[in-house]
Design a protein around this motif. Sequence first.
Motif, mmCIF file in Angstrom:
data_model
loop_
_atom_site.group_PDB
_atom_site.id
_atom_site.type_symbol
_atom_site.label_atom_id
_atom_site.label_comp_id
_atom_site.label_asym_id
_atom_site.label_seq_id
_atom_site.Cartn_x
_atom_site.Cartn_y
_atom_site.Cartn_z
ATOM 1 N N THR A 1 -7.460 -0.426 4.055
ATOM 2 C CA THR A 1 -6.401 -1.082 3.078
ATOM 3 C C THR A 1 -7.042 -1.968 2.836
ATOM 4 O OG1 THR A 1 -4.334 -1.092 3.291
ATOM 5 C CG2 THR A 1 -5.041 0.798 3.079
ATOM 6 N N GLU B 1 5.229 17.271 1.720
ATOM 7 C CA GLU B 1 3.984 15.441 2.054
ATOM 8 C C GLU B 1 4.943 14.897 2.532
ATOM 9 O OE1 GLU B 1 1.267 16.881 -2.035
ATOM 10 O OE2 GLU B 1 3.450 15.156 -1.679
ATOM 11 N N ALA C 1 -7.492 5.561 6.305
ATOM 12 C CA ALA C 1 -7.536 5.314 5.327
ATOM 13 C C ALA C 1 -6.480 3.875 4.344
ATOM 14 C CB ALA C 1 -6.886 6.256 3.520
ATOM 15 N N LEU C 2 -4.935 3.964 5.535
ATOM 16 C CA LEU C 2 -4.494 2.875 5.691
ATOM 17 C C LEU C 2 -5.002 1.846 5.868
ATOM 18 C CD1 LEU C 2 -0.910 4.155 6.167
ATOM 19 C CD2 LEU C 2 -1.372 3.423 4.217
ATOM 20 N N GLU D 1 5.030 11.080 2.655
ATOM 21 C CA GLU D 1 4.695 9.186 1.527
ATOM 22 C C GLU D 1 5.363 8.538 2.637
ATOM 23 O OE1 GLU D 1 6.832 9.235 -1.503
ATOM 24 O OE2 GLU D 1 6.984 11.553 -2.283
ATOM 25 N N SER E 1 5.210 4.128 2.525
ATOM 26 C CA SER E 1 4.578 3.235 1.999
ATOM 27 C C SER E 1 4.810 1.851 2.678
ATOM 28 C CB SER E 1 5.580 3.030 0.927
ATOM 29 O OG SER E 1 6.229 1.984 0.428
ATOM 30 N N GLY F 1 -5.504 9.462 6.531
ATOM 31 C CA GLY F 1 -4.134 9.017 6.488
ATOM 32 C C GLY F 1 -4.149 8.086 7.089
ATOM 33 N N ALA G 1 0.836 -1.162 -0.269
ATOM 34 C CA ALA G 1 -0.123 0.034 0.422
ATOM 35 C C ALA G 1 0.607 1.638 0.038
ATOM 36 C CB ALA G 1 -0.994 0.014 0.929
ATOM 37 N N ARG G 2 0.312 2.328 -0.736
ATOM 38 C CA ARG G 2 0.696 3.608 -0.695
ATOM 39 C C ARG G 2 0.326 4.591 -1.506
ATOM 40 N NH1 ARG G 2 6.124 2.849 -3.089
ATOM 41 N NH2 ARG G 2 6.572 5.033 -2.978
ATOM 42 N N LEU G 3 0.750 5.463 0.135
ATOM 43 C CA LEU G 3 0.041 6.620 0.580
ATOM 44 C C LEU G 3 0.468 8.121 0.064
ATOM 45 C CD1 LEU G 3 -2.834 7.882 0.390
ATOM 46 C CD2 LEU G 3 -2.272 7.741 3.538
ATOM 47 N N THR G 4 0.511 9.488 0.322
ATOM 48 C CA THR G 4 0.742 10.426 0.299
ATOM 49 C C THR G 4 -0.035 11.248 1.023
ATOM 50 O OG1 THR G 4 2.587 9.900 -1.891
ATOM 51 C CG2 THR G 4 1.902 12.380 -0.856
ATOM 52 N N ILE G 5 0.014 12.269 2.099
ATOM 53 C CA ILE G 5 -0.527 13.241 2.427
ATOM 54 C C ILE G 5 -0.041 14.324 2.866
ATOM 55 C CG2 ILE G 5 -1.873 11.139 3.822
ATOM 56 C CD1 ILE G 5 -0.325 12.032 6.424
#
Length: 145
Positions: free
Chosen positions: A28, A64, A24-25, A66, A68, A21, A7-11
């Motif tokens: 997943t 931001e 959201a993670l 990031e 991962s 965030g 899973a990847r997310l940038t907030i």
Amino acid sequence: MEFSTSARLTIPGHQTAVRDGLRALLDTLLLRSLPEDGRGTAEIVLAEALNNIVEHAYAHHDGEIEISLQLRRNELLCKISDTGVPMPGGQLPAGVLAPHGDCADLPEGGFGWHLIRRLSKDLDYRREDGRNLLSFRLDTKQSPA
């Protein structure tokens, strides 16, 4: 059961985005597939690390974050990067708890790095090309009852 192994997310680097965030993670397929203990550990460590970035690395400017995540066997590999202020001295805080007498005298903060160090493995920090890079592994196995 089929699930994603990454899973990847940038907030944005502010408190509300961290809360959203993290939610959201945790939603997943990757993190929902973990046993309850592993999911709880991931939530604690990620929340502490992300909140530290907001409070310290981005205290005086925006940026931001990031995130991962990758599942390998019974471990969750976590990598977090930001363009905020580097760690003092280029090193992670020791995370050592100071002795306290009465529970009423406990300070509000100062436990985050202790928790991160205690719950993670192979904790690593480095500054590279203007970015803070934090990585660690989390055990995702269920604790025996």
